[in-house]
Design a protein around this motif. Sequence first.
Motif, PDB file in Angstrom:
ATOM      1  N   MET A   1      -9.195  11.053  -1.320  1.00 59.90           N
ATOM      2  CA  MET A   1      -8.511  11.330  -0.050  1.00 59.90           C
ATOM      3  C   MET A   1      -7.136  10.655  -0.125  1.00 59.90           C
ATOM      4  O   MET A   1      -7.054   9.428  -0.284  1.00 59.90           O
ATOM      5  N   PRO A   2      -6.041  11.431  -0.061  1.00 59.13           N
ATOM      6  CA  PRO A   2      -4.710  10.814  -0.146  1.00 59.13           C
ATOM      7  C   PRO A   2      -4.516   9.792   0.982  1.00 59.13           C
ATOM      8  O   PRO A   2      -5.031   9.991   2.090  1.00 59.13           O
ATOM      9  N   LEU A   3      -3.827   8.707   0.691  1.00 61.99           N
ATOM     10  CA  LEU A   3      -3.571   7.676   1.714  1.00 61.99           C
ATOM     11  C   LEU A   3      -2.071   7.565   1.952  1.00 61.99           C
ATOM     12  O   LEU A   3      -1.380   6.772   1.323  1.00 61.99           O
ATOM     13  N   GLU A   4      -1.565   8.410   2.862  1.00 62.75           N
ATOM     14  CA  GLU A   4      -0.156   8.281   3.290  1.00 62.75           C
ATOM     15  C   GLU A   4      -0.145   7.196   4.360  1.00 62.75           C
ATOM     16  O   GLU A   4      -0.972   7.267   5.283  1.00 62.75           O
ATOM     17  N   PHE A   5       0.732   6.230   4.265  1.00 66.54           N
ATOM     18  CA  PHE A   5       0.699   5.099   5.197  1.00 66.54           C
ATOM     19  C   PHE A   5       1.809   5.204   6.237  1.00 66.54           C
ATOM     20  O   PHE A   5       2.976   5.375   5.893  1.00 66.54           O
ATOM     21  N   ASP A   6       1.435   5.133   7.495  1.00 67.49           N
ATOM     22  CA  ASP A   6       2.425   5.102   8.580  1.00 67.49           C
ATOM     23  C   ASP A   6       2.535   3.640   9.025  1.00 67.49           C
ATOM     24  O   ASP A   6       1.646   3.124   9.707  1.00 67.49           O
ATOM     25  N   LYS A   7       3.610   2.998   8.583  1.00 72.22           N
ATOM     26  CA  LYS A   7       3.744   1.547   8.786  1.00 72.22           C
ATOM     27  C   LYS A   7       3.776   1.210  10.274  1.00 72.22           C
ATOM     28  O   LYS A   7       3.228   0.225  10.727  1.00 72.22           O
ATOM     29  N   GLU A   8       4.385   2.096  11.063  1.00 74.19           N
ATOM     30  CA  GLU A   8       4.518   1.777  12.501  1.00 74.19           C
ATOM     31  C   GLU A   8       3.146   1.715  13.162  1.00 74.19           C
ATOM     32  O   GLU A   8       2.826   0.836  13.914  1.00 74.19           O
ATOM     33  N   ALA A   9       2.317   2.696  12.790  1.00 72.45           N
ATOM     34  CA  ALA A   9       0.978   2.772  13.416  1.00 72.45           C
ATOM     35  C   ALA A   9      -0.077   2.069  12.581  1.00 72.45           C
ATOM     36  O   ALA A   9      -1.230   1.997  12.962  1.00 72.45           O
ATOM     37  N   LEU A  10       0.361   1.539  11.416  1.00 73.24           N
ATOM     38  CA  LEU A  10      -0.592   0.930  10.459  1.00 73.24           C
ATOM     39  C   LEU A  10      -1.723   1.915  10.183  1.00 73.24           C
ATOM     40  O   LEU A  10      -2.887   1.560  10.104  1.00 73.24           O
ATOM     41  N   SER A  11      -1.349   3.192  10.081  1.00 72.65           N
ATOM     42  CA  SER A  11      -2.395   4.211   9.987  1.00 72.65           C
ATOM     43  C   SER A  11      -2.318   4.972   8.665  1.00 72.65           C
ATOM     44  O   SER A  11      -1.230   5.279   8.178  1.00 72.65           O
ATOM     45  N   TYR A  12      -3.497   5.278   8.130  1.00 73.02           N
ATOM     46  CA  TYR A  12      -3.608   6.107   6.920  1.00 73.02           C
ATOM     47  C   TYR A  12      -4.023   7.525   7.301  1.00 73.02           C
ATOM     48  O   TYR A  12      -4.294   8.350   6.460  1.00 73.02           O
ATOM     49  N   SER A  13      -4.130   7.762   8.606  1.00 75.89           N
ATOM     50  CA  SER A  13      -4.738   9.022   9.002  1.00 75.89           C
ATOM     51  C   SER A  13      -3.724  10.148   9.003  1.00 75.89           C
ATOM     52  O   SER A  13      -2.691  10.054   9.681  1.00 75.89           O
ATOM     53  N   SER A  14      -4.028  11.188   8.278  1.00 71.36           N
ATOM     54  CA  SER A  14      -3.144  12.368   8.256  1.00 71.36           C
ATOM     55  C   SER A  14      -3.090  12.980   9.648  1.00 71.36           C
ATOM     56  O   SER A  14      -2.063  13.469  10.085  1.00 71.36           O
ATOM     57  N   GLN A  15      -4.220  12.871  10.385  1.00 73.49           N
ATOM     58  CA  GLN A  15      -4.250  13.436  11.748  1.00 73.49           C
ATOM     59  C   GLN A  15      -3.237  12.709  12.630  1.00 73.49           C
ATOM     60  O   GLN A  15      -2.484  13.297  13.385  1.00 73.49           O
ATOM     61  N   VAL A  16      -3.266  11.384  12.556  1.00 82.31           N
ATOM     62  CA  VAL A  16      -2.360  10.585  13.414  1.00 82.31           C
ATOM     63  C   VAL A  16      -0.911  10.892  13.031  1.00 82.31           C
ATOM     64  O   VAL A  16      -0.050  11.104  13.885  1.00 82.31           O
TER      65      VAL A  16
END
Length: 617
Positions: free
Chosen positions: A586-601
Motif C-alpha cells: 500500500m503506497p504511503l504518501e505522507f501529508d505532513k500537515e495532517a500527519l496522514s498517510y491516508s490517500s482518502q484524506v
Amino acid sequence: MRRAGLIKPLLRINNHKSRVRKENYATHIDTDYAESLLDPKEYLDFKRQLRQINVHPKDGHTCLHLECRLCERNRQPAAAQARGGTADQGLLAYVNKRTGAFICPNCDVKSSLANALAAYQVPTPAGYQRPPQKKPVYETRFPNLIDVTPEACDALGIKGLKESQLNAIGAQFEPEQNLLHFKLRNAAQLVVGEKVLHLSDRHEETFQGICISGLLVHGTGNKSKAVLVSNLIDFIVLSCQNLETHCIVCLPYELKMLPQECLPGLERFKELVFWLHYDSSHNWDAARAFAQKIDEKRCLLIRPTETEPAPHLALRRRLNLRHILLKATPVRHKAITTFGAMKNDILSELQNIEKVNGVKWKRFPVLNKLLKGHRRGELTILTGPTGSGKTTFMSEYSLDLAMQGVSTLWGSFEIRNTRLAATLLRQYVGYPLDNKLQEFDHWATEFERMPLYFMTFHGQQPLKPVLEAIEHASYVHDVMHVIIDNLQFMMGVSSMRGDKFWEQDAIIAAFRSFATKHNVHVTLVMHPRKERQEDDLTTSSVFGTAKATQEADNVLIIQDKRLTSVRGKKYLQIAKNRYSGDLGIMPLEFDKEALSYSSQVQSAKRRKEKVEPTTEA
Ligand SMILES: Nc1ncnc2c1ncn2[C@@H]1O[C@H](COP(=O)(O)OP(=O)(O)OP(=O)(O)O)[C@@H](O)[C@H]1O
Ligand code: FES
C-alpha cells in the motif's frame, strides 16, 4: 492498589461511556475511585474480615452479594435481626470478583475494596466516617413524556403491535422530539438512567450517570432466565411476546460495551441467552466477549443465520420466535466438540462473512482489499526502519478503527501519551491546531467521545503488570484492540543478548495467548534488525527470533526506498496475512500537515482546495 510494582491506573482521556450530569447523582463515597486491579490478598482479607463480623456474603456468578455497611442508611441488618429476621435482609451491595469494585446500587455508588473494608471493621477505624447517603434521584432529560400514542406505535412499523403493549412494557413517548423513552434501572430497581429510540431514524441514545449501572429489564422477578438483546426494537418485539420463562434485557450500550456496574443487575439470572443484532462487523465477537465477563457457564447464544436472525427480523419474516429461542446453544464449546456442534457457527459465519471479515478501514481501502478487515483475536506485527513512521502510521490506523467504535488501548512505551494523543488529535482534525487554538475545545470535546484509552506505563516495564492492565481494560472497558509501541522499548533492550531473545519469545507467546484467550486484537510495533539500508526488510528482519512472525497472523512492514534511490517510494508491505493469504503493498504518501498517510484524506483535501483555493499570505 498493589504497592510493590504499583499497577498504575489506566489513564482515561475520555468518558465516552455516557453523558454525565453530576447534579443528578448521589455523591460518590469514593469519588477518586481509580480503576485498579483486584489485589487477591486484599480480597481474601476482606472475606476473612466479613467472617469475623458474622457477615456471610453469597458467592454469585460475577459478584459477592453482601449487606451494605458503607453508609448510614443501612441500619437494616440490626433492625432485621431485632425483628427476628436475618442480617442479610439489609440493603445489598456487590463486590466484583474480577476487579474488586464495591458497587452499592441502593445509593448508586462505586467504591474500592480498600475503602469498603474500613466500613466493615469492628470497631470502625478511627477517623472513618460513614457519609450519610441518600437514595439517588435521577432527573430525566425528557420532562414532557406521555403515554405512547397510536401514531408513535405505528411509526415503529412492527406488525400487530398496539400502543397499550408499549405502555405495558414501560415505554413512554416524547412528542416534541418524536422518540420512545425507557427508564434504566440498577440492581436495586432504582432509576439511574434512560434510553431513547428516535422514531425518525431509529438511532438510540443512552443517558446515565457516573455509575452507569442501569439496565432495561422486562419480566417478573421470579424468572431465572433472560434473553439479552442489543437494541430497543428487539427489546420491544420480545417483551411483547410475554415469554413465560424468560425476562428480556436490553443492553445499555448496544454491542460497544457492557460496564461492570451492570453486572449486579444480571446476578439473579441462572441462564442468559444472547440474541443479538450484529449491526456492524466489529461486534461480531461481542457475545463471546460479554459471555466471558458475565460467566460463560450460564450463557447461551443464538448464532445469527438466515433462519435465526435478530428478533425483529425473525418477526418480520414470520419465523417462530419461541422455536428459535429453544435452539440457543452454549457459548463455550466443550473441550472436545464435533462438526455437528460447530455446524451452526460455520453456517452463521458463512452467511455473515462481511461481519466476520472485521472492521473495514475508511482511510486505507487497500488494507481492506488485502487484509479484508480488522478482526478481534489476531496478533499483528508492524516493523520498519527507525524513524520511518511506524508510530505515526499506527496512530492513524488505530484512529480509523476507534472512530468506528473499536475500543482501543495504547501502550506507548517510547513516546509520551501527550505526544501520542496530540498526533491522534491532529490526524483526527486533519491540520495542526497550534495556530488555531480557539478551535481546540471544539475538537477535544469531539475527540473525547472516542473509545481510546492509554496505559500510563512508560519506558521499560515487566510483562506482568502490563498484561494485568490490559486484561483489566479488556474486562472493564471492553477493549477490542491493544497496541504495544514498541516491544523493544517495553523490554528495555538496546542490544539483544541470547537471554533477551528468549525473553522476547516468551513475551510474544504471552501476547499471542492473550489475543486468542480474550479475543482482543494485539498489535506489536517492533524494531527491525540492523540491516543494510538498500536491502528490503522481510519477515525475517523483525528483531529477535522467528517466533514473532511465526506467531503473528499479520506482518506489516514499512519499506522506505526514498533513502536508497531517487525515485524511491515509501510503502507498507503486507508480508504475512493468515486470514485471507493476500499479500501486497500500500503506497504511503505522507501529508505532513495532517500527519496522514491516508490517500482518502489527501484526495479529500485536494478536492477542498480546488473548491476553496487557500489564499497565499
Ligand atoms: N513519510 C514521512 N515523511 C516525512 N516525515 C514523516 C513521515 N512519516 C513520519 N514522519 C515524521 O517522522 C517522525 C518520526 O515518525 P515516527 O515516530 O512515527 O517513526 P517511528 O518509525 O515510529 O520511529 P521509531 O523507530 O523511533 O519508533 C515524526 O515526526 C513523523 O511526523
Ligand atoms: S446503602 Fe450502600 S452506600 Fe448506602
